[in-house]
Design a protein around this motif. Structure first.
Motif, PDB file in Angstrom:
ATOM      1  N   THR A 158       0.816  -1.218   0.000  1.00 17.19           N
ATOM      2  CA  THR A 158       0.000   0.000   0.000  1.00 17.19           C
ATOM      3  C   THR A 158       0.847   1.265   0.000  1.00 17.19           C
ATOM      4  N   ASN A 159       2.157   1.127   0.310  1.00  6.70           N
ATOM      5  CA  ASN A 159       3.038   2.296   0.373  1.00  6.70           C
ATOM      6  C   ASN A 159       3.921   2.435  -0.857  1.00  6.70           C
ATOM      7  N   ILE A 160       3.612   1.702  -1.958  1.00  8.60           N
ATOM      8  CA  ILE A 160       4.431   1.806  -3.170  1.00  8.60           C
ATOM      9  C   ILE A 160       4.326   3.218  -3.743  1.00  8.60           C
ATOM     10  N   ASN A 161       5.483   3.799  -4.043  1.00  8.42           N
ATOM     11  CA  ASN A 161       5.510   5.098  -4.681  1.00  8.42           C
ATOM     12  C   ASN A 161       5.626   4.884  -6.188  1.00  8.42           C
ATOM     13  N   VAL A 162       4.535   5.092  -6.926  1.00  7.26           N
ATOM     14  CA  VAL A 162       4.486   4.769  -8.353  1.00  7.26           C
ATOM     15  C   VAL A 162       5.452   5.648  -9.146  1.00  7.26           C
TER      16      VAL A 162
END
Length: 440
Positions: A158-162
């Motif tokens: 949920t914390n992936i920085n696209v």
């Protein structure tokens, strides 16, 4: 195995490691000397560097020596015509001491050690604390709030920085020269156009070469992924401590006309010491300053210590102002509430009864601790210093003390009394009391 090298520079002409070892070893002697210096000096000098004299016997390094009462030894002492076994030899210096006795013998001076401001305050306030801290602890219990702190290679999906992930992917594909789809489409279109024309040997060779190039690029494109696990970056969050000021100290000072310059000076010295103590030991403690004559008002630190206002004396106004501030800003279910009050004991004739009612019915139920300091005239100190007799306010507060164990009171007549009284009121207690065990 990693090797860590500490390259931090020591202060000029100082070795931090040796200094800390010396402080630990000589701690009790340093504390005693600091207290003696401050007791006989100025309260303002607490917040400064101090030069401490250490006895020479306290500065020697421990060494290993042979046990004199065990083992077998033979000594040859050539040229000894004066002493025989069992003789007692005098120590250097008169009287066998290490001090500077008069005479021609050599002696050794005391060792002078300069303590920094931080070290002085640590030693000075080491054994003091705010008593009966039962709701929340000021130093150990903190509130934390997550705060963005860059990126990490691991984390929750949920914390992936696209944005950062795609930037890494694009850079990696450029560096590895991953074939673009446009290149494959161009080769496939050229093959199709050649196959649609009449073919000869040269065209067939060209088609075969293009097909091999297409397969090579397609294979390379599949091997170099569009998004690789090494590209993925996650938003990183660090727990940032949130200021959690869960204790408040109310400083109440009488500045009426009955308080002369000497009395005001002693009261201010006491509150200066208290203020230094709170700032040094408790980072998240709020301090509320209240001055009163026949009226009371909350003031800032500058006004509290330096304003010259004067007037009549009604002590209950300070207690009422404090209770009003507690009700508005410091609910007792969330705050540890402490009170320190200084006065010369003079009060309006009927106001002492009002003070008893306020303390018994409202204030003492909210406070963790209430400390009252009365400023005596030096000529009266030998009369009232050791008895329960005194001013109307002292007698009223004595009745409150009998009913509430978290109420303490003491008297000050000279500047030398301030530090002993301060230690008496705020000495570290062996255990905390429960709220339900109080009187009242």
């Amino acid at each position: 195995m990693p090797i860590f090298i500490d390259r931090r520079l020591n202060p000029k002409d100082k070795s931090l490691g040796n200094r800390q070892r010396f402080l630990r070893r000589a701690r009790e002697e340093l504390k005693r000397t600091i207290r003696d210096q401050i007791r006989t000096g100025k309260i303002a000098d607490v917040d400064a560097e101090h030069a401490v004299s250490m006895p020479a016997r306290g500065t020697g390094e421990p060494t290993f020596n042979d046990a004199r009462n065990s083992g077998s030894r033979q000594h040859v002492l050539p040229g000894n015509k004066r002493f025989t076994p069992g003789d007692r030899l005098p120590k250097p210096g008169q009287g066998g001491g290490m001090g500077s006795a008069p005479g021609r013998t050599e002696s050794e001076d005391d060792f002078r050690f300069v303590l920094s401001r931080e070290e002085v305050l640590d030693l000075f306030f080491e054994d003091l604390e705010l008593p009966d801290m039962v709701k929340l602890n000021l130093k150990e219990i903190l509130a934390f709030k997550p705060r963005r702190a860059g990126f990490a290679a691991t984390g929750s999906p949920t914390n992936i920085n696209v944005g950062r992930t795609m930037r890494n992917s694009h850079g990696r594909r450029i560096a590895l020269r991953r074939p673009k789809q446009v290149e494959l489409d161009a080769i496939a279109q050229e093959i199709a156009s050649l196959e649609a024309k009449p073919q000869n040997a040269e065209m067939r060779q060209r088609i075969v070469a293009l097909q091999e190039e297409f397969e090579r690029l397609e294979h390379r494109r599949k091997r170099i992924a569009y998004v690789d696990p090494v590209d993925i970056r996650f938003n990183r969050f660090d727990a940032q401590p949130v200021p959690n000021a869960n204790a408040v100290m109310f400083c109440l000072m009488d500045v009426s006309g009955s308080m002369g310059e000497r009395e005001k000076d002693l009261a201010k010295r006491f509150f200066v010491l208290l203020h230094l103590f709170l700032k040094r030991r408790y980072d998240r403690t709020e301090v509320v300053f209240i001055r009163h004559t026949h009226e009371a008002q909350e003031v800032d630190e500058e006004t509290f210590f330096y304003n010259t206002q004067s007037g009549g004396t009604v002590v209950s106004t300070a207690l009422e102002e404090m209770h009003r501030i507690v009700e508005q800003r410091y609910p007792s279910r969330e705050w540890n509430i402490y009170v320190a009050q200084a006065s010369d004991g003079d009060n309006f004739v009927t106001d002492s009864e009002r003070c008893i009612a306020l303390l018994d019915e409202q204030i003492m139920r909210l406070c963790q601790y209430f400390a009252y300091v009365e400023i005596l005239d030096e000529r009266e100190s030998h009369i009232f210093g050791a008895t329960d007799n005194g001013t109307s306010l002292w007698r009223a507060y004595s009745a409150v003390k009998l009913r509430w164990s978290n109420f303490q009171m003491s008297r000050i007549a000279t500047a030398a009394d301030i530090y002993p009284v301060f230690r008496q009121l705020f000495a570290r207690q062996p255990g905390y009391q429960k709220s339900g065990e109080r009187g009242g």
